[in-house]
Design an enzyme around this catalytic site. Structure first.
Site, PDB file in Angstrom:
ATOM      1  N   GLN A 273     -18.844 -63.108 -15.135  1.00 50.38           N
ATOM      2  CA  GLN A 273     -18.048 -62.223 -14.612  1.00 50.38           C
ATOM      3  C   GLN A 273     -17.599 -62.774 -13.331  1.00 50.38           C
ATOM      4  O   GLN A 273     -18.173 -63.074 -12.303  1.00 50.38           O
ATOM      5  CB  GLN A 273     -19.152 -61.183 -14.222  1.00 50.38           C
ATOM      6  CG  GLN A 273     -19.942 -60.475 -15.380  1.00 50.38           C
ATOM      7  CD  GLN A 273     -18.977 -59.531 -16.062  1.00 50.38           C
ATOM      8  OE1 GLN A 273     -18.538 -58.567 -15.757  1.00 50.38           O
ATOM      9  NE2 GLN A 273     -18.589 -59.933 -17.468  1.00 50.38           N
TER      10      GLN A 273
ATOM     11  N   ARG B  42     -20.080 -56.845  -9.956  1.00 51.00           N
ATOM     12  CA  ARG B  42     -18.543 -57.601  -9.540  1.00 51.00           C
ATOM     13  C   ARG B  42     -17.795 -57.269 -11.056  1.00 51.00           C
ATOM     14  O   ARG B  42     -18.262 -57.068 -12.158  1.00 51.00           O
ATOM     15  CB  ARG B  42     -18.851 -58.902  -9.465  1.00 51.00           C
ATOM     16  CG  ARG B  42     -19.362 -59.856 -10.567  1.00 51.00           C
ATOM     17  CD  ARG B  42     -19.859 -61.293 -10.021  1.00 51.00           C
ATOM     18  NE  ARG B  42     -18.966 -62.013  -9.322  1.00 51.00           N
ATOM     19  CZ  ARG B  42     -18.931 -61.988  -8.149  1.00 51.00           C
ATOM     20  NH1 ARG B  42     -20.274 -61.418  -7.447  1.00 51.00           N
ATOM     21  NH2 ARG B  42     -18.387 -62.696  -7.439  1.00 51.00           N
TER      22      ARG B  42
ATOM     23  N   ALA C   5     -20.304 -50.012 -12.289  1.00 50.30           N
ATOM     24  CA  ALA C   5     -20.209 -51.004 -13.336  1.00 50.30           C
ATOM     25  C   ALA C   5     -18.905 -51.802 -12.898  1.00 50.30           C
ATOM     26  O   ALA C   5     -18.084 -51.463 -12.085  1.00 50.30           O
ATOM     27  CB  ALA C   5     -20.280 -50.570 -14.642  1.00 50.30           C
ATOM     28  N   HIS C   6     -18.807 -52.917 -13.635  1.00 50.29           N
ATOM     29  CA  HIS C   6     -17.734 -53.756 -13.340  1.00 50.29           C
ATOM     30  C   HIS C   6     -16.401 -53.257 -13.617  1.00 50.29           C
ATOM     31  O   HIS C   6     -16.101 -52.317 -14.566  1.00 50.29           O
ATOM     32  CB  HIS C   6     -17.955 -55.107 -14.284  1.00 50.29           C
ATOM     33  CG  HIS C   6     -17.966 -55.027 -15.851  1.00 50.29           C
ATOM     34  ND1 HIS C   6     -18.219 -56.034 -16.413  1.00 50.29           N
ATOM     35  CD2 HIS C   6     -17.690 -53.752 -16.305  1.00 50.29           C
ATOM     36  CE1 HIS C   6     -17.980 -55.500 -17.895  1.00 50.29           C
ATOM     37  NE2 HIS C   6     -17.686 -54.221 -17.664  1.00 50.29           N
ATOM     38  N   ASN C   7     -15.669 -53.573 -12.945  1.00 53.49           N
ATOM     39  CA  ASN C   7     -14.038 -53.252 -12.714  1.00 53.49           C
ATOM     40  C   ASN C   7     -13.691 -51.777 -12.667  1.00 53.49           C
ATOM     41  O   ASN C   7     -12.796 -51.102 -12.855  1.00 53.49           O
ATOM     42  CB  ASN C   7     -13.441 -53.572 -14.184  1.00 53.49           C
ATOM     43  CG  ASN C   7     -13.514 -55.123 -14.389  1.00 53.49           C
ATOM     44  OD1 ASN C   7     -14.146 -55.509 -15.143  1.00 53.49           O
ATOM     45  ND2 ASN C   7     -12.686 -55.869 -13.445  1.00 53.49           N
TER      46      ASN C   7
END
Length: 340
Positions: free
Chosen positions: A196, A216, A237-239
């Site tokens: 990540q 991240r 969560a990511h993004n």
């Protein structure tokens, strides 16, 4: 701290009813207030408490003030007025500027004037802290992260590498910002981890509750925009992108790569599936599961309300029979039309 009604009226743009020289030291509810305290009436169902209150003065709307005989500050929104006065009279302890002897600070880190670094905190390489930043005991700020002026991390917050937090933010204890997103590829039943390599970008005037996790990004950044407020035990969560001034209540979950618009309210215990978008101004009720794109503002709900257990069991069975019942109704409709 003491402040007069006249001074408060200037702060709030309020009209004074009563003694302008009256001194206020703190705020309280109508029921609990005593002499020297300011209270407020924001909901008419508490009007009976207004008549009995021992508060020295009360924040009131013009309509309510016309029937009240005590000292008052007349404002358009008493609840917002209360919030402003509470900020002014806030007695929450602050970290003392300076560096605790047990703190570990990399020599490449840059600390702004007035920064406070608590006991056993760790500040990594190339970190930049703005003016008057407060880093509580046991916090970790990872390499190349940036924290803007007047931002406070309460005790035991973990900020990973390449995380940017804006100015005038608050992050409460136990929160983790910048941990790896849940990114894996499946190779014939085996999970292959995807590094990540994105970061986290948090805007200004953001508040994040205790024990919340913000992952991240996988490649690009996870983004929390200006003015967002996030409750305790929230998972982002990511993004994910959270739009300006959105509020997220406790236990809510946003899955990877989803975008939440501006001025949204995400109710407690609700969940938004991954790779979706939610329009500006959407209110998602507590416990709701969002599994498709929401394109228009409005209130959206899906959770089953609480009911007596026997009734819930019967309704659950009926729900499972819904498709069969629908088919039977369609058949009956066709039969009825054929007999006309």
């Amino acid at each position: 701290m003491k402040v007069t009604l006249k001074e408060l009226s200037q702060l709030l743009g309020a009209t004074i009813k009563g003694d302008a020289t009256l001194e206020i030291t703190s705020v309280a509810t109508l029921e609990d207030a005593t002499q020297g305290q300011l209270s407020f009436l924001a909901n008419s169902k508490y009007r009976a408490q207004l008549e009995a209150t021992q508060a020295s003065a009360v924040l009131l709307s013009e309509k309510e003030a016309s029937c009240y005989h005590g000292n008052a500050l007349i404002v358009s929104d008493p609840y917002v007025g209360f919030a402003r006065v509470a900020q002014l009279l806030d007695t929450t302890p602050k970290e003392t500027p300076g560096i605790h002897p047990s703190a570990q600070i990399d020599t490449s880190a840059i600390l702004g004037d007035g920064a406070a670094i608590g006991a056993n905190a760790v500040i990594g390489a190339n970190v930049i802290l703005g003016e008057n930043v407060q880093i509580g005991p046991g916090c970790v700020v990872g390499e190349s992260s940036i924290i803007g002026s007047n931002t406070r991390l309460w005790a035991n917050v973990s900020v990973y590498h390449n995380v940017h937090i804006g100015h005038d933010c608050i992050v409460h204890s136990g929160t983790v910002i910048g941990s790896d997103g849940f990114g894996y590829a499946n190779e014939r039943g085996n999970w292959v981890k995807i590094p990540q390599t994105g970061g986290v970008r948090i805007g200004n005037h953001v508040e994040i509750g205790a024990c919340t996790s913000i992952d991240r990004g996988a490649l690009s950044h996870t983004e929390i925009h200006d003015g967002v407020i996030i409750d305790n035990q929230v998972q982002i969560a990511h993004n994910v992108v959270i739009g300006q001034n959105t509020a997220m209540a406790g236990g809510s979950i946003i899955a990877g790569s989803s975008t939440i618009g501006k001025y949204c309210i995400i109710g407690g215990g609700s969940a938004v599936a991954g790779h979706l978008s939610v329009a500006d101004g959407v209110h998602i009720s507590g416990g709701t599961n969002v599994t498709s794109v929401i394109r228009e503002k409005g209130v959206y709900s899906s959770a089953t309300i609480a009911m007596e257990n026997k009734l819930w069991r019967r309704n659950t069975v009926r729900f499972r029979q819904l498709d069969e019942l629908f088919s039977r109704v369609k058949t009956l409709e066709k039969s009825a039309k054929g007999s006309e």
